[in-house]
Design an enzyme around this catalytic site. Structure first.
Site, mmCIF file in Angstrom:
data_model
loop_
_atom_site.group_PDB
_atom_site.id
_atom_site.type_symbol
_atom_site.label_atom_id
_atom_site.label_comp_id
_atom_site.label_asym_id
_atom_site.label_seq_id
_atom_site.Cartn_x
_atom_site.Cartn_y
_atom_site.Cartn_z
ATOM 1 N N GLN A 269 3.305 9.954 1.416
ATOM 2 C CA GLN A 269 4.584 9.229 1.400
ATOM 3 C C GLN A 269 5.407 9.535 0.150
ATOM 4 O O GLN A 269 6.601 9.225 0.116
ATOM 5 C CB GLN A 269 4.344 7.716 1.461
ATOM 6 C CG GLN A 269 3.790 7.235 2.785
ATOM 7 C CD GLN A 269 3.685 5.724 2.775
ATOM 8 O OE1 GLN A 269 2.713 5.171 2.299
ATOM 9 N NE2 GLN A 269 4.719 5.060 3.274
ATOM 10 N N HIS B 87 -2.038 7.395 7.282
ATOM 11 C CA HIS B 87 -1.056 8.303 6.665
ATOM 12 C C HIS B 87 -1.715 9.620 6.247
ATOM 13 O O HIS B 87 -1.068 10.668 6.254
ATOM 14 C CB HIS B 87 -0.435 7.665 5.419
ATOM 15 C CG HIS B 87 0.754 6.782 5.689
ATOM 16 N ND1 HIS B 87 1.899 7.245 6.293
ATOM 17 C CD2 HIS B 87 0.970 5.466 5.428
ATOM 18 C CE1 HIS B 87 2.778 6.247 6.380
ATOM 19 N NE2 HIS B 87 2.235 5.156 5.873
ATOM 20 N N CYS C 213 6.576 -0.113 7.099
ATOM 21 C CA CYS C 213 6.190 1.077 6.342
ATOM 22 C C CYS C 213 7.350 1.496 5.457
ATOM 23 O O CYS C 213 8.498 1.511 5.910
ATOM 24 C CB CYS C 213 5.847 2.202 7.323
ATOM 25 S SG CYS C 213 5.265 3.699 6.516
ATOM 26 N N LEU C 214 7.045 1.847 4.214
ATOM 27 C CA LEU C 214 8.105 2.284 3.296
ATOM 28 C C LEU C 214 8.765 3.579 3.776
ATOM 29 O O LEU C 214 9.861 3.909 3.352
ATOM 30 C CB LEU C 214 7.540 2.476 1.883
ATOM 31 C CG LEU C 214 7.093 1.195 1.162
ATOM 32 C CD1 LEU C 214 6.373 1.535 -0.135
ATOM 33 C CD2 LEU C 214 8.278 0.273 0.893
ATOM 34 N N GLY D 201 0.853 -1.178 0.000
ATOM 35 C CA GLY D 201 0.000 0.000 0.000
ATOM 36 C C GLY D 201 0.887 1.224 0.000
ATOM 37 O O GLY D 201 2.061 1.149 0.368
ATOM 38 N N HIS E 208 -3.834 1.297 7.929
ATOM 39 C CA HIS E 208 -2.468 1.841 7.917
ATOM 40 C C HIS E 208 -2.366 3.005 6.920
ATOM 41 O O HIS E 208 -1.833 4.068 7.246
ATOM 42 C CB HIS E 208 -1.497 0.706 7.558
ATOM 43 C CG HIS E 208 -0.069 1.118 7.439
ATOM 44 N ND1 HIS E 208 0.915 0.664 8.300
ATOM 45 C CD2 HIS E 208 0.562 1.947 6.558
ATOM 46 C CE1 HIS E 208 2.070 1.203 7.955
ATOM 47 N NE2 HIS E 208 1.889 1.978 6.893
ATOM 48 N N GLU E 209 -2.892 2.786 5.704
ATOM 49 C CA GLU E 209 -2.752 3.821 4.661
ATOM 50 C C GLU E 209 -3.606 5.046 4.974
ATOM 51 O O GLU E 209 -3.175 6.182 4.749
ATOM 52 C CB GLU E 209 -3.114 3.261 3.283
ATOM 53 C CG GLU E 209 -2.257 2.093 2.805
ATOM 54 C CD GLU E 209 -0.760 2.313 2.920
ATOM 55 O OE1 GLU E 209 -0.306 3.478 2.868
ATOM 56 O OE2 GLU E 209 -0.040 1.314 3.091
HETATM 57 ZN ZN ZN Z 1 3.156 3.334 5.783
#
Ligand code: ZN
Length: 184
Positions: A54, A148, A102-103, A49, A144-145
């Protein structure tokens, strides 16, 4: 195809509330192109995701999709979803603890408690309304997304930092013992 730069922990954009996408904006070719770049970036980096903040755009956009990959060998297949202005309108009382990464937080994993089932309202990439239920892995990735978009990171949701791991140690000591939900 373009791979976008990913904002890392400490970058203020990750802590901002993202703005809603307008209809006029959504229909711009440059915006549609940006959505494709988000998908390419998520896939290239083995994410499951990605949220627009991000990749340095403070807009309410998430892309989700997974198949087993190097970062998430146990990830189930989720067909590609692009959602604009998503909101979660129902959270199940039933929760489950699972590992997340997480990226924007390189090589970290930690345990987070999330609702098992949720309901999401949002819009397609062409601003048509959509509404869906999600459970299990998909529900975790959505939570999670969408976090963000509010400036919230998975570490903010951790109740016990003793589970915070570097990826190598996670793979060594924890990954095989527990099959949990993981997000990006
Ligand atoms: Zn993340």
């Amino acid at each position: 195809m373009a791979i976008l730069n990913v904002a890392k922990l400490g970058n203020p954009i990750l802590r901002k509330r993202a703005k809603r996408v307008t209809l006029d904006e959504a229909l711009l070719p440059s915006f549609q192109h940006f959505l494709d770049d988000m998908v390419d970036t998520m896939q290239e980096l083995d994410g499951v995701g990605l949220a627009a903040p991000q990749v340095f755009s403070s807009k309410q956009i998430v892309v989700i999709g997974s198949e087993a990959n190097g970062r998430y060998p146990n990830a189930p297949n989720i067909s590609l979803l692009v959602m604009l202005n998503p909101t979660i309108t129902f959270y199940s009382e039933e929760t489950e603890e699972g590992w997340e990464g997480c990226l924007s937080l390189d090589n970290l994993r930690g345990k987070v408690t999330r609702s098992v089932k949720i309901h999401i309202n949002g819009f397609t990439r062409f601003m048509e309304p959509i509404s869906m239920d999600a459970e299990g892995f998909l529900a975790v990735v959505f939570q999670h997304e969408i976090d963000h978009l509010k400036g919230t990171l998975f570490v903010d949701r951790m109740k016990d930092f003793s589970t915070l791991c570097q990826l190598e140690e996670y793979n060594l000591y924890w990954a095989k013992r527990e099959v949990g939900a993981e997000a990006s």
